[in-house]
Write an enzyme that holds these catalytic residues in place. Structure first.
Site: not given
Ligand code: NAD
Length: 482
Positions: A225, A259
């Site tokens: 997502e 998002c």
């Molecule tokens: P992010 O991708 O930075 O982090 C998300 C999660 O991934 C966190 O728990 C983080 O610790 C983990 N993570 C980070 N690096 C990782 C790795 N190398 N391996 C595995 N896990 C890792 O995202 P964010 O900044 O927390 O959230 C914002 C983003 O999420 C925006 O792009 C937004 O559009 C998207 N988003 C999408 C939805 C949806 O439903 N499609 C909903 C909310 C947010």
């Protein structure tokens, strides 16, 4: 009485502990590979009770993590959404679990066919910070309804909420049933290397790609997502008095850290001034005091605050007209509040049109013909959400037919997300797979095909040694299957 808030900083879960918990879950699943409906409903009921009982704690923890988060928005967009999803699953899980009979074609009679949903095993959920409760628990609801064990890794950006989730879940669930892992990107990387039976990731497209690669090592199926730039096209037939507050609400909920927020608006050239005036009026009415009022949310941390301020300055330097609401308000680094900002005359040269904004900034791009607006959407990566504002039905249908997006709300923003029986997910760069309601149940189930052969069957007419009987039966089969 609610328990006091746990400390913000929980120690990260070590790799050895991760593995230990994963193995314990696997063993527990092996002991109970297909929990019946009442066991699943019991888990869902415990999750529901947890969210209801700890409402005040969740509101406080998220507020602490954001610096300021509107309590109303937390109660609506996190806690209400999660409780509604849990109640929906409780009411429907028995029906979702039922094997579905499939009609058998004449040539396979008297056999019978059905599809039997089956739990996958241990599901991993990785969640982001922007709706730190909803985006952690809503996938877990699908996974628990489907009969799986769940390991959750929430975001390190919202540590108070993650610690509270860990504590509240441990209070209600056995550690081999549903557990929370604490840690940052490094822990996330360890986590996603575990051989889960399904991995559900919500976050950025950049990290989503890394997660998909880690999962591929184990051939673990993923749901991704992700984010992206979700456009709102305003057609010439739209009524700006209707459009403006709806775009403003979609953009400013959680100060744009959503998002599916409308990322930018595409507006007919001759309507741009009227659009800017209507949105400005709407925003003033919604948030009379964005720099101090309780209803307006802060930017989650300094990194994102600085990034957003830089996006505005870059657009200004490259010729955008910057309209802040109220007029003359400036971002406040102390509270990390950024007033609602329109960037009129946004172009592709500006950074704000090259990345997902995730803040209270709305670029307004003008278009001459509807074809140009459609091209502006289709030349960019496929968005998570798409918003169409048009009174003209033919235009609405055309926009729906000629663009590809994860989900659409027509003549409003965000609402397709709230309908539990509409599968929610992205397409292309905005994600893979979907959840919510029955779609979530299916995501976390194996939909097993079962064909049952009765004692008497004509199948042996096709057995070797092959000869004239085989040829006759094959001819008949060809005729029967058209
Ligand atoms: P992010 O991708 O930075 O982090 C998300 C999660 O991934 C966190 O728990 C983080 O610790 C983990 N993570 C980070 N690096 C990782 C790795 N190398 N391996 C595995 N896990 C890792 O995202 P964010 O900044 O927390 O959230 C914002 C983003 O999420 C925006 O792009 C937004 O559009 C998207 N988003 C999408 C939805 C949806 O439903 N499609 C909903 C909310 C947010």
């Amino acid at each position: 009485m609610n328990a006091p808030l746990p400390p913000d900083a929980c120690p990260p879960t070590s790799p050895a502990e991760l593995l230990r918990r994963f193995e314990a879950m696997r063993a527990a699943f092996a002991r109970e590979p297909n929990p019946d409906a009442s066991a699943r409903r019991d888990r869902l009921a415990r999750l529901l009770a947890m969210v209801r009982e700890r409402e005040r704690d969740f509101v406080a923890a998220i507020d602490r993590d954001f610096g300021h988060r509107s309590s109303h928005e937390t109660r609506l967009a996190e806690l209400y959404i999660v409780t509604a999803a849990a109640r929906h699953a409780l009411a429907n899980v028995r029906r979702w679990m039922r094997p579905r009979r499939i009609a058998t074609p004449i040539q396979l009679l008297p056999g019978s066919a059905r599809i039997v949903p089956q739990p996958l095993g241990v599901a991993g959920v990785v969640s982001p910070w922007n709706y730190p409760v909803q985006l952690a628990l809503a996938p877990a609801i699908g996974a628990l309804a489907a009969g799986n064990r769940v390991m959750l890794k929430p975001s390190e950006v919202t540590p108070a909420t993650s610690a509270l989730l860990a504590e509240a879940i441990a209070q209600r669930f056995a550690p081999d049933e549903f557990t929370v892992v604490i840690g940052d990107a490094d822990t996330g990387a360890e986590f996603t290397r575990l051989p889960f039976d399904h991995l559900f990731f919500t976050g950025s497209t950049v990290v989503g790609r890394i997660v998909a690669m880690a999962a591929a090592e184990n051939l673990t199926p993923v749901t991704l997502e992700l984010g992206g730039k979700s456009p709102a096209i305003v057609d010439a037939s739209a009524d700006l008095a209707v459009v403006a507050p709806r775009i403003a609400v979609g953009k400013l909920l959680n100060a744009g850290q959503t998002c599916i927020a409308p990322d930018y608006a595409l507006v007919p050239e001759r309507m741009v001034d009227a659009f800017v005036a209507a949105v400005t009026r709407a925003v003033r009415a919604l948030y009379p005091d964005p720099l101090a009022g309780d209803d307006y949310t802060s930017i989650v941390n300094e990194r994102h605050y600085d990034r957003l301020v830089a996006l505005i300055e870059d657009a200004r330097a490259k010729g955008a007209k910057v309209v802040t609401i109220p007029d003359g308000a400036a971002p406040d680094p102390a509270t990390r509040r950024i007033p609602p900002t329109l960037l009129v005359g946004a172009t592709d040269a500006m950074q704000v049109m090259r990345e997902e904004i995730f803040g209270p900034i709305l670029p307004v791009e003008s278009y001459a013909k509807l074809d140009d607006a459609i091209a502006a959407v289709t030349r960019r990566p496929r968005p998570l959400a798409f918003y169409v504002f048009a009174e003209d039905r033919v235009v609405r249908e055309r926009l729906l037919r000629e663009t590809i997006a994860g989900g659409v709300t027509v003549n409003d923003t965000l609402w397709h997300f709230a309908h539990e029986e509409l599968p929610f997910g992205g397409v292309g760069a905005s994600g893979i797979g979907a959840y919510h309601g029955e779609a979530g149940f299916r995501t976390f189930s194996h939909m097993k095909s079962v064909f049952s052969q009765p004692r008497r069957t004509a199948a042996k007419l096709l057995y070797p040694p092959y000869g004239s009987t085989f040829e006759k039966v094959l001819r008949l089969l060809k005729r029967l299957s058209g």
